[in-house]
Design a protein around this motif. Structure first.
Motif, PDB file in Angstrom:
ATOM      1  N   GLU A   1     -24.767-114.877 -20.172  1.00  0.00           N
ATOM      2  CA  GLU A   1     -25.034-116.211 -20.100  1.00  0.00           C
ATOM      3  C   GLU A   1     -25.364-116.936 -21.499  1.00  0.00           C
ATOM      4  OE1 GLU A   1     -27.794-119.452 -17.749  1.00  0.00           O
ATOM      5  OE2 GLU A   1     -27.237-117.430 -16.824  1.00  0.00           O
ATOM      6  N   ALA A   2     -26.364-116.165 -22.112  1.00  0.00           N
ATOM      7  CA  ALA A   2     -26.659-116.570 -23.707  1.00  0.00           C
ATOM      8  C   ALA A   2     -25.408-116.898 -24.470  1.00  0.00           C
ATOM      9  CB  ALA A   2     -27.662-115.975 -23.981  1.00  0.00           C
ATOM     10  N   VAL A   3     -24.440-115.553 -24.419  1.00  0.00           N
ATOM     11  CA  VAL A   3     -23.354-115.744 -25.224  1.00  0.00           C
ATOM     12  C   VAL A   3     -22.494-117.044 -24.721  1.00  0.00           C
ATOM     13  CG1 VAL A   3     -21.076-114.597 -25.370  1.00  0.00           C
ATOM     14  CG2 VAL A   3     -23.098-113.360 -25.543  1.00  0.00           C
ATOM     15  N   SER A   4     -22.105-117.340 -23.382  1.00  0.00           N
ATOM     16  CA  SER A   4     -21.615-118.350 -23.060  1.00  0.00           C
ATOM     17  C   SER A   4     -22.156-119.747 -23.631  1.00  0.00           C
ATOM     18  CB  SER A   4     -21.150-118.283 -21.329  1.00  0.00           C
ATOM     19  OG  SER A   4     -22.578-118.743 -20.831  1.00  0.00           O
ATOM     20  N   GLU A   5     -23.494-119.842 -23.526  1.00  0.00           N
ATOM     21  CA  GLU A   5     -24.096-120.923 -24.176  1.00  0.00           C
ATOM     22  C   GLU A   5     -24.258-121.083 -25.548  1.00  0.00           C
ATOM     23  OE1 GLU A   5     -27.781-120.976 -21.834  1.00  0.00           O
ATOM     24  OE2 GLU A   5     -26.637-121.373 -20.103  1.00  0.00           O
ATOM     25  N   LYS A   6     -23.623-119.951 -26.188  1.00  0.00           N
ATOM     26  CA  LYS A   6     -23.647-119.704 -27.852  1.00  0.00           C
ATOM     27  C   LYS A   6     -24.999-119.674 -28.458  1.00  0.00           C
ATOM     28  CE  LYS A   6     -19.286-122.402 -28.208  1.00  0.00           C
ATOM     29  NZ  LYS A   6     -18.639-120.942 -28.149  1.00  0.00           N
ATOM     30  N   ARG A   7     -25.991-119.033 -27.499  1.00  0.00           N
ATOM     31  CA  ARG A   7     -27.322-118.789 -27.814  1.00  0.00           C
ATOM     32  C   ARG A   7     -27.273-117.386 -28.537  1.00  0.00           C
ATOM     33  NH1 ARG A   7     -30.568-118.545 -24.239  1.00  0.00           N
ATOM     34  NH2 ARG A   7     -29.278-118.849 -22.339  1.00  0.00           N
ATOM     35  N   PHE A   8     -26.464-116.456 -28.200  1.00  0.00           N
ATOM     36  CA  PHE A   8     -26.319-115.086 -28.584  1.00  0.00           C
ATOM     37  C   PHE A   8     -24.967-114.684 -28.867  1.00  0.00           C
ATOM     38  CE2 PHE A   8     -27.179-110.571 -28.094  1.00  0.00           C
ATOM     39  CZ  PHE A   8     -28.422-110.392 -28.676  1.00  0.00           C
TER      40      PHE A   8
END
Length: 544
Positions: free
Chosen positions: A347-354
């Motif tokens: 989810e963090a990847v999809s939110e561009k936080r990871f």
């Protein structure tokens, strides 16, 4: 025929002769290349048919002396960070296990990561030496070393195809050696692994035995491992146990809590800094990566890493090279990375936080650590161990648990997992009289210690999940219902009610629901599937 016409004919004839000679030479070279290719194919097939490491090594030494024309040859195989002699041609004199090695095999000394990954040759005291790395999938697994002339390496500009073919053959041999070594370990039970000890520290429930069995296998390899699960489930303890069971056990185990360091200092803590790199940097500081060289670096709460540091960590994972903050020198470190998180990194990847590419490098193997409420009688095992440890620390009598205490320990949901259990027991052990833990100091199934009601707080604008939002399940039991069966039914009913209420509150948004409940999204998906909850119906219900 005029002289001019005769000269032209002679000139044409000479040109045709040159073209014919050139074509003949091209055909000869093509035939020679085809013969070399056929020979290399035969060699590759012979290597595949080899049944042992020693057989592969013996074949390689014969290839070196027969096909490559070396005077003598030997094959070394990686043993941790050094290389041991596996086979040598007849009459060859090479060190069995090089420590400080002679100049003509100096490529075998030092750290494994410092070794070259392409064929090369040089002039040593014993004559010219050729070194051909045997590369496996991720690292150099061995070397073919020989003394004598190896023209392909002396003049690569004149024989580039031969150099490429030699590199391909060496890579093929490296993979064959790697596969045979894995098969040998399987035969010895090595790759299957020995499960990490299922004891009072880690637990002995079926779920934990699965986790420990997987970690036992992973202890045999150097792949990156990502431990996921709720806060307080013991991920750091499992990471340390994985290190102690691995071949890196004699190296350091270094921990970096990525959430406990100010964002501006994370890079310095991870990779170090040079004196004067920034205000307050009065001396050179070795970062966690350098401190963990030869061992394991545990990145706790890795999801909290700032994006710029994620980029630098990815570069290190790919190249094993880094530079300190404010430094220009490129350094190397042989480190295994084990990381942990209680967040949903996808989810963090999809939110561009990871970074997605960093996630792929960190989660080569993902191990999901179950929460304490799913580990059955482990809570009693852990409680006795923790209570005994605390009693020793505070010089108190060895604690005892009554049947009522055990009932409370088993009946409570432990939302804070092992960390909450430890905190509760510290208070209970200190305040208990005569070494018997007071049940009144332990939380009950319906409330906290002392009879207070337990509330499941869900952060965000949705507010708490209390009895007004999540209906309390009812339970009908009879004389034949055991305590364990009644508890299991109650937990199931409560979980169904909780998940349904959670999804109603979020309009069926599973990712948001997981955040509110402080659950991993995969765990929430598992509960929905386990209980057959109709998410779409709850979404439609929210729209009506």
């Amino acid at each position: 025929m005029s002289p001019t016409a005769e000269q032209q004919v002679l000139r044409y004839a000479a040109d045709l002769a040159q073209l014919y000679a050139r074509a003949s030479e091209d055909r000869r070279r093509l035939r020679a290349a085809e013969e070399r290719l056929v020979r290399l194919t035969e060699i590759a097939l012979a290597l595949v048919r080899s049944l042992s490491l020693e057989d592969v090594a013996a074949r390689l030494t014969r290839i070196a002396t027969t096909d490559l024309g070396l005077r003598e040859a030997a094959v070394y195989l990686r043993e941790r960070d050094r290389f041991a002699l596996l086979a040598a041609s007849e009459g060859a004199s090479f060190p069995t296990y090089p420590g400080v090695v002679p100049d003509d095999v100096a490529a075998l000394g030092g750290e494994a990561d410092e070794l070259e990954c392409a064929p090369w040759s040089r002039l040593g005291e014993g004559g010219r030496v050729a070194v051909v790395p045997l590369a496996g999938r991720e690292q150099v697994v061995g070397f073919l070393v020989g003394r004598g002339e190896l023209p392909h390496l002396h003049a690569p500009e004149e024989s580039l195809p031969e150099v490429h073919l030699l590199s391909l053959l060496a890579g093929h041999a490296g993979v064959v050696l790697e596969n045979l070594r894995m098969e040998k370990r399987r035969g010895e039970g090595g790759l299957q692994g020995t499960p990490l000890a299922a004891d009072a520290v880690l637990g002995n429930s079926p779920r934990m035995r699965e986790v420990l069995a997987l970690l036992g296998k992973l202890a045999r390899v150097d792949s990156s491992v990502l431990l996921t699960g709720e806060t307080g489930t013991g991920k750091s303890l499992l990471a340390r146990s994985l290190h102690q069971a691995s071949k890196r056990r004699d190296g350091p185990f270094v921990t970096l809590n990525c959430a406990a360091i100010p964002e501006a200092l994370v890079e310095s803590e991870l990779f170090g800094h040079e004196a004067g790199a920034f205000t307050g940097a009065v001396r050179t500081h070795r970062g966690k990566v350098e401190q963990a060289a030869g061992g394991t670096l545990f990145l706790d709460e890795v999801g909290e890493l700032p994006l710029p540091v994620q980029s630098k960590l990815l570069t290190f994972l790919e190249e094993r090279r880094f530079a300190r903050v404010g430094g220009e020198e490129e350094l190397e470190a042989d480190v295994r990375i084990v990381s942990a998180t209680n967040r949903d990194l996808e989810e963090a990847v999809s939110e561009k936080r990871f970074r997605s590419d960093l996630l792929y490098r960190l989660n080569v193997f993902t191990v999901d650590v179950p929460p304490l409420r799913e580990r059955g009688a482990d809570v009693l095992l852990l409680a006795r161990n923790i209570a005994a440890e605390l009693a020793t620390r505070y010089e108190l009598p060895t604690p005892r648990f009554s049947a009522q205490c055990e009932e409370r320990l088993l009946g409570y949901d432990w939302p804070g997992n092992v960390r909450e259990l430890r905190n509760v027991l510290e208070k209970a052990v200190i305040l208990s009289d005569g070494g018997e833990v007071s049940a009144a100091l332990l939380p009950s199934a319906s409330g906290a210690a002392g009879g207070g009601r337990a509330r499941h707080e869900a952060p965000g604008d949705a507010g708490p999940l209390d009895e007004d939002r999540s209906p309390a399940p009812s339970l009908v039991i009879d004389a034949n219902t055991s305590f364990g069966e009644a508890k299991a039914r109650m937990i199931e009913q409560w979980e169904i009610a909780y998940v349904q209420t959670l999804l109603r509150m979020t309009g069926g948004n599973i990712a948001r629901g997981a955040r509110l409940a402080k659950l991993d999204k995969k765990n929430l998906h598992r509960k929905i599937k386990q209980y057959g909850i109709d998410v779409q119906a709850l979404r439609d219900e929210g729209k009506s």
